[in-house]
Every structure is written in structure tokens, then in C-alpha cells.
Design a protein around this motif. Structure first.
Motif, mmCIF file in Angstrom:
data_model
loop_
_atom_site.group_PDB
_atom_site.id
_atom_site.type_symbol
_atom_site.label_atom_id
_atom_site.label_comp_id
_atom_site.label_asym_id
_atom_site.label_seq_id
_atom_site.Cartn_x
_atom_site.Cartn_y
_atom_site.Cartn_z
ATOM 1 N N ASP A 52 0.732 -1.182 -0.176
ATOM 2 C CA ASP A 52 -0.038 0.128 -0.013
ATOM 3 C C ASP A 52 0.815 1.347 -0.007
ATOM 4 N N ALA A 53 1.956 1.451 0.848
ATOM 5 C CA ALA A 53 2.887 2.382 0.828
ATOM 6 C C ALA A 53 3.397 2.635 -0.405
ATOM 7 N N LEU A 54 3.880 1.523 -1.088
ATOM 8 C CA LEU A 54 4.602 1.648 -2.335
ATOM 9 C C LEU A 54 3.566 2.283 -3.474
ATOM 10 N N ARG A 55 2.327 1.722 -3.459
ATOM 11 C CA ARG A 55 1.265 2.446 -4.358
ATOM 12 C C ARG A 55 1.136 4.124 -4.264
ATOM 13 N N ARG A 56 1.374 4.218 -2.850
ATOM 14 C CA ARG A 56 1.126 5.590 -2.725
ATOM 15 C C ARG A 56 2.242 6.498 -3.292
ATOM 16 N N ALA A 57 3.150 6.000 -2.943
ATOM 17 C CA ALA A 57 4.738 6.527 -3.300
ATOM 18 C C ALA A 57 4.789 6.762 -4.790
ATOM 19 N N VAL A 58 4.575 5.660 -5.398
ATOM 20 C CA VAL A 58 4.500 5.708 -7.029
ATOM 21 C C VAL A 58 3.381 6.713 -7.316
ATOM 22 N N ALA A 59 2.377 6.808 -6.735
ATOM 23 C CA ALA A 59 1.124 7.690 -7.375
ATOM 24 C C ALA A 59 1.756 9.203 -7.080
ATOM 25 N N GLU A 60 2.283 9.465 -6.036
ATOM 26 C CA GLU A 60 2.811 10.768 -5.392
ATOM 27 C C GLU A 60 3.901 11.067 -6.371
ATOM 28 N N ARG A 61 4.756 10.459 -6.864
ATOM 29 C CA ARG A 61 6.001 10.640 -7.634
ATOM 30 C C ARG A 61 5.767 10.775 -8.848
ATOM 31 N N PHE A 62 4.926 9.802 -9.525
ATOM 32 C CA PHE A 62 4.242 9.718 -10.933
ATOM 33 C C PHE A 62 2.928 10.033 -11.110
ATOM 34 N N THR A 63 2.802 11.499 -11.485
ATOM 35 C CA THR A 63 1.285 11.870 -11.313
ATOM 36 C C THR A 63 0.557 11.984 -12.603
ATOM 37 N N GLU A 64 1.520 11.622 -13.844
ATOM 38 C CA GLU A 64 0.789 11.454 -15.240
ATOM 39 C C GLU A 64 -0.418 10.213 -15.314
ATOM 40 N N ARG A 65 -0.081 9.248 -14.890
ATOM 41 C CA ARG A 65 -1.237 8.102 -14.797
ATOM 42 C C ARG A 65 -0.711 7.139 -13.671
ATOM 43 N N ALA A 66 -1.853 6.533 -13.299
ATOM 44 C CA ALA A 66 -1.668 5.558 -11.869
ATOM 45 C C ALA A 66 -1.021 4.441 -12.596
ATOM 46 N N ALA A 67 -0.073 3.832 -11.933
ATOM 47 C CA ALA A 67 0.674 2.504 -12.348
ATOM 48 C C ALA A 67 -0.298 1.406 -11.884
ATOM 49 N N THR A 68 -0.395 0.410 -12.689
ATOM 50 C CA THR A 68 -1.071 -0.770 -12.565
ATOM 51 C C THR A 68 -0.408 -1.809 -11.603
ATOM 52 N N GLN A 69 -1.215 -2.556 -10.796
ATOM 53 C CA GLN A 69 -0.457 -3.651 -9.967
ATOM 54 C C GLN A 69 0.397 -4.513 -10.888
ATOM 55 N N ALA A 70 -0.075 -4.908 -12.007
ATOM 56 C CA ALA A 70 0.808 -5.664 -12.862
ATOM 57 C C ALA A 70 2.120 -5.014 -13.104
ATOM 58 N N GLU A 71 2.159 -3.651 -13.234
ATOM 59 C CA GLU A 71 3.363 -3.009 -13.761
ATOM 60 C C GLU A 71 4.250 -2.970 -12.254
ATOM 61 N N LEU A 72 3.676 -2.740 -11.110
ATOM 62 C CA LEU A 72 4.385 -2.788 -9.969
ATOM 63 C C LEU A 72 5.017 -4.205 -9.684
ATOM 64 N N ASP A 73 4.253 -5.411 -9.857
ATOM 65 C CA ASP A 73 4.567 -6.622 -9.918
ATOM 66 C C ASP A 73 5.848 -6.963 -10.690
ATOM 67 N N THR A 74 6.056 -6.257 -11.842
ATOM 68 C CA THR A 74 6.941 -6.627 -12.781
ATOM 69 C C THR A 74 8.054 -5.918 -12.436
#
Length: 501
Positions: A52-74
Motif C-alpha cells: 500500500d505504501a509503495l502504491r502511494r509513493a508511486v502515485a505521488e511521484r508519477f502523477t501522469e497516470r496511475a501505475a497498475t498492480q501488474a506494472e508494480l509486480d513486474t
């Protein structure tokens, strides 16, 4: 120091009696990791980051579009393949990213060492000791308990997943760590069975040996009966068979396989083929040595070159050098396989059974983890309750002044809110004076009540949802989870005060 700032950044807490807080102190907190996967240098012991914290960090840093869970897993899979992180999925519904993957090796080595040091040399350690962290840990700095417990669970599960140990009567048993020397049983007549075939192999021989023992035990076709230092015995239809291992040289081992009279040819070939398939699956070089014995004088044919020469020329026997008797050279396992397709089908069946059994053991281990930790937490919290100093509300101000409380205004505000909400008691945790920085040495408040009406709890909920170090819990949650964390917060020299309201 991170664990002493445990309540300083809070989320909403579910007041339903059946639910735990959305982020409680039984789990690692997220401070220091909300903007970077790398550990915060100010808190060098921080080791885990929640998904959950990783998703929030990615959303805050990369605001252009939300990263999918599949992308985070990769991305995590790529980082893990390079040894930079390790993903932990030990707890159902929870995913953690271990920022220092070497912790797995460190805690794994501690578990193995504890098994090796068992006073009876049985190569085992109790699951309870592993899961509650009651092991000798040397050579590295331990994680905070709320992080360590997750890493211990994941490490033990990995050892089971890789078939390096098995569960037996509350123990984790590691075959490669057994030091009991094999001796013939008092009821055994005559010497132990002689080896019929041997295999030399190279690689991590202890790991290969351990996983072979575990996997054979899981086949359900061969029943494990006993084991010793680098030796194990199975049974099939009431007859014994097994193997022993010795280290020939550094990185090279030799397995000697034996069978009692009465083991069928089908089971002999099945047993041998399972072993050779295991060795080949580990990517090691193997060399087969058939052991031949003269049926007349009982002497072994030790000339390996002569045997191989006879086999290469298609000869079915070899003369004994001592008595000239004819010694039959048995068919190779491969020849049996070419002749009987049922042998191949049996191997596939055994492999499938082993995979199912391994998965079953891991799943059962996961289910049992909760009971081990619950029992341990209850026992620890009972101990912590005995250490808490109980005072009446009328004496609280004087007592807290003695303890050099930092924020008396917050204390008054919390007491008033708790009394208005008809809370039963209030715990005040005052950290050790060694944390003299006011940003670190800050009192923590735990309000305990069975039921709080929404109308009377507005001020308390305002505090709980603010940045103030105030939380609210039902009695069972307070005793089961929170008191231990309060004890961790205050340190050895700190104090927990219980105020009756």
C-alpha cells in the motif's frame, strides 16, 4: 527512531469490534518509505515497506497516470532478480517488500543454526521458537519486532517451500543438520544392507541432500522411518530401503543406495530414478557406480573400469577375481525405463504428489502461524500488564509531573475526551529519557473502552484522527496487540501508567 514515532502519523481506525485498525502496531508502519523504496537514512533499521505504501509513493511521484498492480509486480520481480529487494507474501492479504534481502539469509542462517545446536542433535527447532523470535541471533542487528515477526514467518515458509526442512510434531526438522550417528538396531540381525548403487554428484551437497530427504518423504509411496547424520531409511510394503551420503571432497558428495530383500524390482527402479531425477533437477553432474558382489564368496568387484568395459561390449556378467564365479550385471535404470512405460508414469505421479504435499505443508504452516503468535502475544501482554503502574485519576497529574511528562495540555485534553466518551481506562506511555529530543520522546496515549457512542466520542475521535499520539481500542485489542507495542515504545527505562477513569 522509527518505532518511537509509531503513533505520529495515523489513519482512520475501524471501530467495529470484529475488525482491527486499518494500520495497527502489529504491522510495520510506513513512515520513511512513502516517497522512496530505499530505506530512510535517518532510520537505518527500517526494513519493510508495505505494498500500500509503495502504491502511494508511486502515485505521488508519477502523477501522469496511475501505475497498475501488474506494472508494480513486474518492477518488483526485476528488482528481486537483481537482489535489491525481496517480496514477502507470507500473510494472506498482505504484501511486504523487504528492502534488505540479505535479512532472509541472516534469519534463515539463525534458524538453521538453532536446529544444528539442538541438545539432542536431532537437527530441529520448535516452530514456536522460530515464529516468536526466541532464538540466538548473532552477527547482525535484529529488526524491530513488528518487522522481525513478518520476516521470520516468510523465512520459515521459504525453507519449507524449497523442501529444506519438514514439519513434525511442532518442530521444523532439517535433515542436513541431524548429527545423531547411525548404529544398528538391537533387533537387527546381521550387518546393515550393502549399497547396490552409488552416485557421485557436485554442488551444494547439504542442500541437495536435505531437499531429497524431504521430497522422498512427501511421495507417500515411500514411508520415512528413521534418519541419522547423512543417512535416512524408508520402507515400502514392510521392507526397508534408504541411502547415506558422505562428502568425498569439497563440493562433491556420494550417495549410496541400499535395499532389503523383498523390495520389488519396480520399487527399486522407482526409488533410484526419483533420486537421479532430483540430482539432475539441481543441475549437478552425476556419476553412477553399480556395486557388484560375488554370490559365491561375497567379495565386491572394485574394478570400475572392468565393469564399464563389460557393459560397453554388451556382456551380461563379469567373472569374480577371487573365485571365478559369474556375477550378473543388472540392467541400468534407463533400460528398465525403455522397457516399462509404467515407471515413467509413476515418476510423474510422485512428482505431482510432492508438489501438492509441499503446498499443503506451507498452507498449514500459514494457518498455524496465527495461533503461535496469538499465544505468544497474549503471554507477553500478560507480562506487560503486570509491569504497568496503576493510579487513580485524582493522582494522575502529580504522578505524571514526577515522570517529567512533556505535554501536560495534551494529557488534560485526552483525559477529558476519554471521560466524556465514558472510556474505562487510559494508558500513558512515557518513553525512556535516553530519547531526550522532544520530537522523539513524546508520550503516547491509549484509550480503552468496550463501547463508545458516536455522539459522546466526537472529541476523542478528533484526537485519534489528528496527528496527536492518541489511539482508541477495544479491551481485547488493547490486551492482545497494543500493550506490547507500548512497552517497545517506552524502552527499558520508560514507564507505562494505567489511569482508571
Amino acid at each position: 527512531m522509527k518505532k518511537h514515532l509509531l503513533f505520529h502519523s495515523k489513519t482512520n481506525y475501524n471501530q467495529d469490534e470484529k475488525n482491527r485498525p486499518t494500520r495497527d502496531v502489529s504491522q510495520p508502519s510506513d513512515e520513511g518509505g512513502s516517497r522512496s523504496i530505499s530505506p530512510d537514512p535517518r532510520h537505518p533499521h527500517v526494513g519493510l515497506l508495505s505494498m500500500d505504501a509503495l502504491r502511494r509513493a508511486v502515485a505521488e511521484r508519477f502523477t501522469e497516470r496511475a501505475a497498475t498492480q501488474a506494472e508494480l509486480d513486474t518492477v518488483l520481480q526485476l528488482l528481486q532478480s537483481r537482489g535489491l529487494v525481496h517480496r514477502l507474501d507470507a500473510r494472506p492479504g498482505e504484501t511486504w517488500i523487504l528492502l534488505r534481502p540479505e535479512r532472509i539469509n541472516q534469519y534463515g542462517a539463525a534458524i538453521i543454526q538453532a536446529a544444528r545446536n539442538h541438545p539432542k542433535d536431532i537437527g530441529a527447532v520448535t516452530e514456536r521458537e522460530v515464529l516468536t523470535g526466541r532464538l540466538p541471533f548473532t552477527g547482525f542487528e535484529r529488526l524491530p519486532w513488528n518487522e522481525e515477526v513478518i520476516v521470520l514467518e516468510a523465512t520459515a515458509e521459504l525453507l519449507l517451500q524449497h523442501d529444506l526442512g519438514f514439519r513434525e510434531m511442532g518442530y521444523l526438522v532439517f535433515p542436513s543438520q541431524i548429527k545423531v550417528t547411525r548404529v544398528p538396531s538391537p533387533i537387527t540381525t546381521g550387518p546393515l544392507p550393502r549399497a547396490e548403487v552409488a552416485y557421485r554428484f557436485s554442488g551444494a551437497i547439504e542442500t541437495i541432500y536435505a531437499s531429497l530427504v524431504v521430497r522422498l518423504s512427501y511421495t507417500e509411496h515411500f514411508q520415512r522411518e528413521d534418519q541419522w547424520k547423512y543417512a535416512v531409511e524408508f520402507s515400502r510394503a514392510g521392507h526397508r530401503l534408504g541411502f547415506s551420503m558422505q562428502q568425498v571432497e569439497e563440493g562433491t558428495g556420494e550417495l549410496e543406495i541400499y535395499f532389503e530383500t523383498g523390495i520389488s524390482e519396480f520399487d527399486r527402479v522407482t526409488f533410484i530414478r526419483f533420486i537421479t531425477d532430483h540430482l539432475k533437477a539441481k543441475g549437478v553432474d552425476i556419476e553412477e557406480q553399480i556395486r557388484l558382489y560375488c554370490p559365491n564368496c561375497d567379495r565386491e568387484v572394485e574394478n570400475r573400469e572392468a565393469i564399464e568395459s563389460r557393459v560397453a561390449r554388451g556382456k551380461l556378467d563379469i567373472p569374480c577375481l577371487f573365485c571365478d564365479a559369474s556375477i550378473v550385471i543388472p540392467e541400468s535404470v534407463e533400460e528398465h525405463y525403455r522397457r516399462d512405460s509404467a515407471l515413467g508414469e509413476k515418476q510423474q505421479q510422485l512428482a505431482d504428489t510432492v508438489e501438492r504435499r509441499t503446498a499443503k505443508e506451507v498452507n498449514q504452516f500459514r494457518a498455524d502461524i496465527r495461533n503461535y503468535n496469538l499465544d505468544y502475544n497474549l503471554a507477553k501482554n500478560k507480562q506487560h500488564l503486570e509491569e504497568v503502574e496503576k493510579i487513580q485519576a485524582s493522582n494522575a497529574i502529580e504522578k505524571l509531573k514526577e515522570l517529567d511528562i512533556n505535554d501536560m495540555n495534551l494529557f488534560h485534553e485526552t483525559v477529558t475526551a476519554a471521560q466524556t466518551a465514558s472510556a474505562e481506562r487510559l494508558y500513558v506511555a512515557i518513553p525512556s529519557r535516553q530519547f531526550s529530543d522532544i520530537d522523539i520522546r513524546r508520550e503516547q496515549y491509549l484509550v480503552v473502552a468496550k463501547y463508545i457512542s458516536r455522539a459522546r466520542a466526537k472529541e476523542l475521535m478528533r484526537l485519534v484522527k489528528s496527528d496527536a499520539p492518541v489511539v482508541y481500542a477495544k479491551p481485547e485489542l488493547a490486551e492482545e496487540y497494543w500493550l506490547k507495542e507500548l512497552r517497545d515504545i517506552v524502552g527499558d527505562d520508560g514507564v507505562i501508567v494505567e489511569i482508571e477513569l
